[in-house]
Enzyme design. Structure first.
Site, PDB file in Angstrom:
ATOM      1  N   GLU A 142      -6.096  -6.871  -1.794  1.00  0.00           N
ATOM      2  CA  GLU A 142      -6.649  -6.959  -0.533  1.00  0.00           C
ATOM      3  C   GLU A 142      -8.206  -6.274  -0.615  1.00  0.00           C
ATOM      4  O   GLU A 142      -8.329  -5.511  -1.224  1.00  0.00           O
ATOM      5  CB  GLU A 142      -5.879  -5.810   0.318  1.00  0.00           C
ATOM      6  CG  GLU A 142      -4.536  -6.497   0.818  1.00  0.00           C
ATOM      7  CD  GLU A 142      -3.966  -5.506   1.893  1.00  0.00           C
ATOM      8  OE1 GLU A 142      -4.718  -4.841   2.619  1.00  0.00           O
ATOM      9  OE2 GLU A 142      -2.777  -5.318   2.001  1.00  0.00           O
ATOM     10  N   GLU A 155       0.891  -1.228   0.115  1.00  0.00           N
ATOM     11  CA  GLU A 155       0.043  -0.090   0.056  1.00  0.00           C
ATOM     12  C   GLU A 155       0.808   1.373   0.067  1.00  0.00           C
ATOM     13  O   GLU A 155       0.733   2.019   0.775  1.00  0.00           O
ATOM     14  CB  GLU A 155      -0.962  -0.026   1.281  1.00  0.00           C
ATOM     15  CG  GLU A 155      -2.094  -1.082   1.092  1.00  0.00           C
ATOM     16  CD  GLU A 155      -3.255  -1.103   2.222  1.00  0.00           C
ATOM     17  OE1 GLU A 155      -4.266  -1.290   1.755  1.00  0.00           O
ATOM     18  OE2 GLU A 155      -2.562  -0.386   3.114  1.00  0.00           O
TER      19      GLU A 155
END
Length: 364
Positions: free
Chosen positions: A296, A176
């Site tokens: 995710e 991320e």
């Protein structure tokens, strides 16, 4: 009669058959060699070894105790995502995930004939948009030293995997990394050129150790076209090397607020953002010529029917990306039951059994 038959047959071979294949394959999920493209249905299960070590028991739909891998496989999971941290603590929830533990879990996944994704956080614990802390051992290193650190550490973990006969299908260089990694040197708001150099060091190390592994660049807010386009435009401008675009998609977090230490969301309905996600993935695949994957996702464990619907919808949106550029979907810690982890977005009940949400990976 034979001559006419041959003429008709040749006409079909040279004109109609190519037209048929052109149309068929443009709409198919199979490549030209005729082999089926396997849609990836994955799970990130970094907590699993600690859950087992603490005595947590997993039960199948029939109520019988089973290996978690077996339960996942029976619910359609065909790939496992494993995070790796540099020098983690032994905290059961925010530690572990060392190189040795990463290799051990990858060997288990291989034994269950599952594909493997390795997720480098480049930290001693969690790295995400809100925190990208350097490993303690790298804190005082200069930028040239950090470049070497990223390469050496990535190469070391990958070689350890390869030495055990494990060839990860995918490798994330950073987790991320919307706001960069290894702050402050690799912060995207201040040092994009340096961030690009760090990412390319990771890419190069992966390719030297495991040439066939595909490298993923992973950002959050997969439904937000402004955020993701800005990031990948910067990556292109700074010549970042990668193979696949990875996205997080969490409807709950899209509107969540921290109230007196607790995250609350009054309206986490995935229907508010699912079309934005689909449109964004199509745009990303077209704009940058890359495959796209949801690496995710997850939703509330106490609302399994809604989570089921969300997972079905997300998979469908990925499948709708033209030219087979949508690769698959990974659920983040589906097995991480709240009774053990305190995490509310798993797909497991407090009884140790998967919720209905996991059945979404069996849906056609």
């Amino acid at each position: 009669m034979m001559i006419k038959t041959r003429i008709i047959f040749k006409t079909f071979i040279y004109f109609f058959l190519p037209l048929y294949y052109s149309t068929a394959f443009s709409q198919s999920t199979s490549p030209l060699d005729g082999s089926a493209i396997e849609f990836i249905k994955g799970a990130d299960i970094g907590w699993l070894p600690q859950m087992e070590a603490s005595g947590f028991k997993f039960y199948g739909d029939d109520g019988l105790e089973q290996d978690c891998f077996q339960i996942l496989k029976e619910h359609g999971i065909n790939a496992i995502r494993i995070r790796t941290w540099v020098n983690p603590s032994d905290d059961r929830q925010s530690g572990h995930c060392s190189k040795e533990e990463t290799v051990s879990l990858a060997l288990r996944a291989k034994g269950w004939d599952m594909k493997i994704m390795i997720d480098f956080h480049y930290s001693d614990s969690w790295a995400d948009p809100a925190k990208q802390n350097k490993p303690a051992a790298w804190l005082d290193h200069s930028f040239p030293e950090l470049l070497a650190d990223v390469y050496d550490y990535t190469y070391d973990v990958m070689k350890a995997l390869v030495a055990e006969g494990i060839t990860p299908e995918w490798v994330q260089v950073g987790n991320e990394i919307t706001n960069g990694m290894l702050w402050p040197e690799g912060k995207s708001s201040d040092n994009w050129k340096q961030l690009a150099q760090l990412l390319n060091q990771g890419y190069d190390a992966v390719k030297v150790a495991s040439p066939t592994s595909k490298v993923i660049m992973h950002v959050d807010n997969g439904h937000d076209k402004i955020i993701t386009k800005k990031w990948f435009d910067n990556a292109k401008e700074n010549k970042v090397k990668y193979d696949i675009i990875g996205l997080s998609y969490y409807p709950f977090w899209s509107n969540a607020k921290l109230v007196e230490g607790t995250w609350l969301n009054d309206n986490p309905d995935y229907k508010l953002t699912i079309d934005d996600l689909g449109d964004n993935m199509i745009d990303l695949a077209s704009s940058y010529g890359k495959d796209v994957m949801i690496v995710e996702t997850g939703d509330m464990d106490d609302q399994p029917d809604r989570t089921y619907d969300m997972l079905v919808a997300v998979q469908q949106k990925v499948k709708e990306i033209p030219n087979n550029k949508g690769l698959g979907v990974f659920y983040w810690e589906p097995e991480g039951a709240r009774s053990w982890s305190g995490y509310g977005l798993s797909a497991w009940g407090q009884d140790g059994k998967p919720t209905r949400a996991m059945d979404a990976f069996l849906a056609k």
